[in-house]
Motif scaffolding. Structure first.
Motif, PDB file in Angstrom:
ATOM      1  N   ASN A 139       0.855  -1.062  -0.037  1.00 14.59           N
ATOM      2  CA  ASN A 139      -0.152   0.009  -0.139  1.00 14.59           C
ATOM      3  C   ASN A 139       0.880   1.395   0.017  1.00 14.59           C
ATOM      4  N   ASP A 142       2.017   1.671  -3.507  1.00 14.60           N
ATOM      5  CA  ASP A 142       0.921   2.071  -4.353  1.00 14.60           C
ATOM      6  C   ASP A 142       0.771   3.651  -4.414  1.00 14.60           C
ATOM      7  N   ARG A 231      -3.332  -1.596 -12.622  1.00 17.24           N
ATOM      8  CA  ARG A 231      -4.147  -2.265 -11.743  1.00 17.24           C
ATOM      9  C   ARG A 231      -4.177  -1.582 -10.372  1.00 17.24           C
ATOM     10  N   ILE A 232      -2.963  -0.871 -10.003  1.00 14.42           N
ATOM     11  CA  ILE A 232      -2.562  -0.357  -8.698  1.00 14.42           C
ATOM     12  C   ILE A 232      -3.689   0.856  -8.598  1.00 14.42           C
ATOM     13  N   ARG A 235      -7.236  -0.057  -8.345  1.00 13.10           N
ATOM     14  CA  ARG A 235      -7.657  -0.334  -6.987  1.00 13.10           C
ATOM     15  C   ARG A 235      -7.731   0.851  -6.210  1.00 13.10           C
ATOM     16  N   LYS A 238     -10.997   2.578  -6.779  1.00 18.33           N
ATOM     17  CA  LYS A 238     -12.150   1.959  -6.206  1.00 18.33           C
ATOM     18  C   LYS A 238     -11.998   2.221  -4.478  1.00 18.33           C
ATOM     19  N   GLU A 239     -11.010   2.205  -4.111  1.00 16.79           N
ATOM     20  CA  GLU A 239     -10.866   2.556  -2.626  1.00 16.79           C
ATOM     21  C   GLU A 239     -11.461   3.577  -2.267  1.00 16.79           C
ATOM     22  N   ASN A 245     -12.717   4.462 -14.294  1.00 19.21           N
ATOM     23  CA  ASN A 245     -11.560   4.045 -14.212  1.00 19.21           C
ATOM     24  C   ASN A 245     -10.382   4.963 -14.205  1.00 19.21           C
TER      25      ASN A 245
END
Length: 305
Positions: A139, A142, A231-232, A235, A238-239, A245
């Protein structure tokens, strides 16, 4: 490759296997290639041709296929993707001497509609970069990556290409290798420098080899790749409950737009982005003439007379 229909041409099956084994393409990408080429195969069957006899396929066949796609009102982006699939397939055959000439030679993609990239507002950026996450090495990496791209406007290739020696947290600068192998120095915000430091303290948790100099590491201790980086960000979005996107380019574009909205001049933004021409910066930040004239009137001494 159990998902591929058994009645597909042999050449197509060999090509898909090559993409899967040697190129390591994802299942979704393999299916896209197979779908595009199967559509071309069905078209060829109408004129008693096949991908299994590629030497008989000529440029007019491809042009007729394009004409049929146009008649179906296919979008320009979809048409460009199908042509890309065909190009890859025939290049594959050419390298293996299955054909002597490429029937796609000289055929260009349709001009794409210019789309203005999405820009995050300040609240969305704060929600993204201040999202509550466990302070795990993953995390920390990221959020450091996202903070760097937004805070310094790096291209994703530039961020992932950074080595340990390129990042000077004391001076708060990074040395970036941009397009055309041009090197430039880019400042770091205090927040970005702190986030990078937090990650750097946990970098060893990714078990890199002694020779590995990449700043951002993947789970296997190797340099983080573009697919993993995408992808990071998805994610994190989304969080943060962003309902779209998120791409690296969106953060870079947001960086430039926020600077200009705050009054930064075009030349400075051009240097930060690593653009060789200021016209690229104008396009990139979707400035209209009114905005450019406003900046001019505020900044140029002769404009105030």
């Amino acid at each position: 490759m159990s998902w591929i229909e058994e009645n597909l041409p042999h050449n197509l099956q060999v090509f898909i296997a090559y993409l899967e084994v040697e190129k390591g393409y994802s299942l979704a990408t393999l299916r896209a290639y197979a779908t595009d080429l199967k559509e071309f195969e069905l078209f060829l069957n109408k004129v008693k041709k096949s991908l299994d006899s590629p030497e008989k396929i000529v440029k007019p066949d491809v042009l007729s296929f394009i004409q049929e796609l146009y008649a179906k009102n296919l979008s320009k982006s979809s048409l460009a993707r199908k042509l890309s699939s065909l190009r890859s397939f025939f290049r594959f055959l050419l390298k293996r001497k299955k054909i002597e000439t490429n029937p796609l030679l000289g055929i260009k993609n349709p001009k794409q509609e210019k789309k203005i990239p999405r820009v995050l507002n300040v609240d969305q950026v704060i929600n993204l970069l201040e999202v509550e996450l466990e302070p795990s090495p993953k995390n920390l990496r990221d959020i450091a990556l996202a903070e760097l791209i937004y805070g310094s406007g790096l291209r994703i290739s530039e961020a992932l290409g950074l080595n340990l020696e390129d990042v000077d947290l004391g001076q708060r600068v990074v040395i970036v290798l941009g397009k055309g192998q041009k090197e430039r120095m880019v400042p770091l915000s205090k927040k970005a420098a702190q986030r990078l430091l937090n990650y750097l303290r946990q970098r060893e948790a990714f078990n890199p080899s002694l020779r590995e100099q990449a700043f951002f590491l993947g789970i296997r201790g190797k340099r983080l790749n573009r697919r993993q980086a995408n992808r990071i960000l998805l994610r994190l979005a989304k969080e943060a409950r962003l309902n779209f996107n998120l791409s690296p380019h969106t953060l870079r574009h947001t960086f430039a737009t926020h600077l200009l909205q705050a009054g930064a001049d075009l030349r400075t933004v051009q240097e930060l982005l690593g653009h060789s021409r200021i016209s690229t910066t104008q396009r990139y930040t979707h400035l209209n003439l009114e905005t450019i004239m406003q900046i001019y009137d505020q900044a140029h001494p002769r404009a105030k007379e």
